[in-house]
Motif scaffolding. Structure first.
Motif: not given
Lengths: 228, 399
Positions: B303, B305-306, B309-315, B391-393, B396-397
C-alpha cells in the motif's frame, strides 16, 4: 502578488555514485490566479519541478517561497497542512483509493482537515455535483470511466478550497473528448481565481494556459506567453 | 485529525478487503488466547475442586505419631499423651487411632479386614457422615461396649450380597467377639481426580477403649487432632515438638502432618504448573504477534502508493502511523475476541466432559485482552513507523 517564488532550485538524484541532475537552478515566479503550463519531453524534469512545487519532494538546494512561507523550513506537520489546505493535486493516473467510493475519496482531504462527518458528507456531494457527478457518489473508482475518475480526483483536489491546483498530465490517460471536458473544468476554475499549473507535453493542452514554461534537461529554457 | 470512528471504519475496511489474509494473520493470536483461556480456566477450576476435596477432610485436621530416627529411640504414644493433647488450648478435638487386623465373620461369611479403634470425636474430625444408624457415643467408649460402625465395603461383602440391605442391628464377630453393628458410614464423595486414590473402604470402626480391653492392644498408631480456628500449623508444630521432647525425653521423635500445609503445598504446585503453561500460551501469542508484524510489513509495501496518495492529500506522519497501528491492534484484538469465544466453548466442553462445574476464569479473559493489545501495539509499531516515514513522492512513484 506572487504565490510562488523559486530561487535557484536544484534537485539532484543519486544513482549509486552517479549524480543525475533533474532540475538545475530553476528561478520562477508565479502570480496568484495565473494559469500556467509546464512543458517538455519526458525526462526533462517537469515532473520534478511539479513535485517540488507541490511540497511532495524536497529540493537539493535553493529556496522555495509559497505564499511568502519558506517551505524549506517547514516540518512534517506543516508540510502536510500545506498539501492539505493550499494545494490540490490531479494526477495522470487519478490516484483514487480503490476501496473507497467517490464520496469517500473526496472526503479524504476533509478528514485530514478535521471536518466533521455531517459537513464532510455535504461538501463532498456538492463538489461531486460541481464536476457533474451528482449521481455517482456511491460508485467505486472501478465502476467509473476514466473521465469520471479524473473528475472525482478534481473534486477531491478542490475539497479544502486550495489556492493552487497542480495537475500532472491530467489528460494523459483519457480520450480526447474526456480530456477536453477536464480542461474545461480547469478553465472555469481558473476564471474563479484558482492558480493552476498543468504539466503536459501536448500543445493543445498547454494552449489553455496563459503561459508555457519550457523545460529541457532540467533547465527552464524559455517562457512563452499565449495570446488568446 | 480527531475522527476516531472514521479511522476505525477505514481500518476495518482495509482488513475486510483482505479477508483470508486477515483471518490467517489472526490465527496465531486466536490459538494463543485459546490456550491461555483454556489452561487458566481449567487449571483454576481443578485447583478449586481439589482444594475443596482436601478441605472436605477437615482443613484444620492434623496427626501426630511416634517415629524413630537414627539418633532417637522409638517411644510410643499412650493415653496420657491423648489427654495431654486434649488439654492444650489450641487443640479442639482429639482421637487416638489404634489399628489391627482381625477376621470378621457373619454366619458363614469371613473377611480379613482392618479394625480401627477410635474415639467418637474421630468422625467429626474427619468430616465423616453416617448413612444408616449412628456413630458410637462417649458412653459406649468409656464402658467398653462391643459396638461397631461399618463402611461401604463391609456392608457389600457381608450383608448386601446375602440379601440384607440394612446391617444396623445385626451382629458380626470380630476375632472371637460379637459386636453389634450400630451404623453404616457414608462414602467419601470427591469431585477431583483425588477420588481415584480413595478406593472402597473396608474398615470397621470400634471404640478405642473396647479395642484395648477386648483385644488387649494398647499401642496407639497415631493421634488425630483438630486445630482451633486461626491456629497456624507451623506454630502448632513448633510448640508440640518442644512439648513432646519435654514429656517423652530429648532422644525421642514425633512425626506430624497438617492438612492445611498439604493444601498450601498443593496450591503452590498448581500455581507453578499454571504459570508455566500460561507462559507457553504467552509464547504462542508472541509468535502470533510476529505473524501480525510480517503481514503488516507486506501490507505497508503493497500500500505504498496509498500512503503516497494519503500524504499528498494532507496526511501527516502521525496520521499514517496511527492508521497502520490501528489495523495491527484491531487484528490482534479481533484475534483475542475470537480466541476468547472459541477457548471458552472448548473449556466448557472439557469441564462438562470431566464433570466439573462450568468455570471460565475472568482473570484469563482480562489477561488475554491486555496481552493482545500489547502485542498489537508492539508488533504493529515497527511496520507503522516504516509506513509513516515514507517520503510522499517516493511512495507515490512506487509501482
Amino acid at each position: 502578488m506572487n504565490l510562488i517564488v523559486l530561487k535557484k532550485i536544484s534537485k539532484i538524484y543519486k544513482m549509486g555514485k552517479v549524480e543525475v541532475p533533474a532540475l538545475v537552478d530553476a528561478d520562477l515566479q508565479i502570480k496568484k490566479g495565473e494559469y500556467l503550463a509546464i512543458m517538455g519531453p519526458s525526462g526533462s524534469g517537469k515532473s520534478t519541478l511539479m513535485n517540488v512545487l507541490g511540497c511532495l519532494d524536497v529540493p537539493t538546494s535553493g529556496e522555495y517561497y509559497l505564499d511568502s512561507k519558506d517551505v524549506g523550513k517547514l516540518n512534517d506537520v506543516e508540510m502536510a497542512s500545506i498539501r492539505n489546505q493550499m494545494i490540490g493535486f490531479v494526477f495522470q493516473t487519478f490516484n483514487l483509493l480503490p476501496r473507497l467510493n467517490a464520496r469517500k475519496n473526496v472526503e479524504l482531504p476533509l478528514i485530514y482537515a478535521g471536518v466533521k462527518r455531517q459537513e464532510r458528507h455535504i461538501r463532498a456531494d456538492k463538489l461531486l455535483e460541481s464536476v457533474g457527478l451528482s449521481g455517482r457518489a456511491e460508485h467505486l473508482p472501478s465502476e467509473l470511466s476514466g473521465g469520471e475518475r479524473q473528475r472525482v480526483a478534481i473534486a477531491r483536489s478542490l475539497a479544502n478550497d486550495p489556492h493552487l491546483i497542480l495537475a500532472d498530465e491530467p489528460t494523459g490517460n483519457l480520450d480526447s473528448k474526456s480530456g477536453e471536458e477536464i480542461m474545461k473544468i480547469f478553465d472555469s476554475l481558473n476564471k474563479s481565481g484558482v492558480t493552476i499549473i498543468v504539466v503536459t507535453h501536448e500543445n493543445f493542452i498547454a494552449e489553455h494556459a496563459d503561459k508555457s514554461i519550457h523545460i529541457l534537461d532540467g533547465r527552464i529554457e524559455r517562457i512563452e506567453v499565449h495570446k488568446k | 485529525m480527531n475522527d476516531f470512528w472514521e479511522e476505525l471504519v477505514q481500518s476495518l475496511g482495509n482488513l475486510k478487503g483482505n479477508k483470508t489474509r486477515s483471518f490467517l494473520t489472526m490465527l496465531g493470536v486466536v490459538v494463543g488466547v485459546m490456550a491461555i483461556i483454556g489452561i487458566i480456566s481449567i487449571g483454576e477450576a481443578g485447583k478449586l475442586s481439589i482444594k475443596k476435596d482436601l478441605e472436605s477432610f477437615g482443613s484444620n485436621l492434623a496427626a501426630i505419631w511416634a517415629d524413630k530416627r537414627e539418633d532417637t529411640v522409638y517411644k510410643p504414644l499412650n493415653n496420657y499423651d491423648v489427654e495431654f493433647l486434649r488439654s492444650l488450648p489450641f487443640i479442639k478435638d482429639v482421637s487416638p487411632t489404634l489399628s489391627l487386623y482381625r477376621e470378621v465373620r457373619r454366619s458363614d461369611k469371613r473377611l480379613d479386614c482392618p479394625i480401627m479403634g477410635v474415639s467418637p470425636s474421630y468422625f467429626g474430625l474427619n468430616n465423616r457422615h453416617i448413612e444408616k444408624g449412628r456413630f458410637f457415643s462417649s458412653f459406649e467408649n468409656n464402658n467398653f461396649r462391643r459396638v461397631c460402625v461399618i463402611t461401604e465395603g463391609i456392608k457389600k461383602e457381608l450383608f448386601e450380597r446375602h440379601g440384607i440391605d440394612d446391617p444396623v442391628g445385626h451382629v458380626v464377630k470380630i476375632g472371637d467377639f460379637p459386636f453389634f453393628v450400630i451404623g453404616v458410614m457414608k462414602k467419601i464423595e470427591l469431585q477431583s481426580f483425588l477420588s481415584s486414590f480413595v478406593g472402597e473402604e473396608k474398615e470397621i470402626y470400634v471404640p478405642e477403649r473396647t479395642v484395648k480391653t477386648t483385644f488387649g492392644i494398647s499401642r496407639i498408631n497415631y493421634i488425630l487432632f483438630g486445630l482451633k480456628e486461626g491456629v497456624k500449623p507451623t506454630a502448632a508444630r513448633k510448640s508440640l515438638t518442644s512439648m513432646f521432647r519435654l514429656r517423652k525425653g530429648r532422644n525421642t521423635y514425633y512425626g506430624m502432618q497438617f492438612v492445611e500445609n498439604q493444601i498450601n503445598a498443593f496450591s503452590s504446585v498448581m500455581n507453578t504448573v499454571t504459570m508455566i503453561i500460561t507462559l507457553i500460551g504467552a509464547l504462542s501469542l508472541f509468535v502470533g504477534g510476529v505473524g501480525i508484524m510480517n503481514i503488516m510489513f507486506i501490507s505497508v509495501t503493497e500500500r505504498t502508493r496509498e500512503i503516497g496518495i494519503r500524504k499528498s492529500l494532507g496526511a501527516t506522519q502521525v496520521t499514517i502511523l496511527r492508521q497502520f497501528l490501528n489495523e495491527a491492534v484491531i487484528l490482534s484484538l479481533l484475534g483475542a475476541f475470537a480466541g476468547i469465544a472459541i477457548g471458552s466453548l472448548v473449556t466448557l466442553a472439557v469441564e462438562g466432559l470431566i464433570k466439573w462445574k462450568p468455570y471460565i476464569s475472568p482473570g484469563a479473559i482480562v489477561l488475554s485482552v491486555f496481552f493482545s493489545l500489547i502485542i498489537g501495539v508492539v508488533f504493529g509499531i515497527i511496520p507503522a513507523k516504516k509506513a509513516s516515514a515514507l517520503h510522499p513522492i517516493d511512495a507515490l512513484r512506487y509501482e
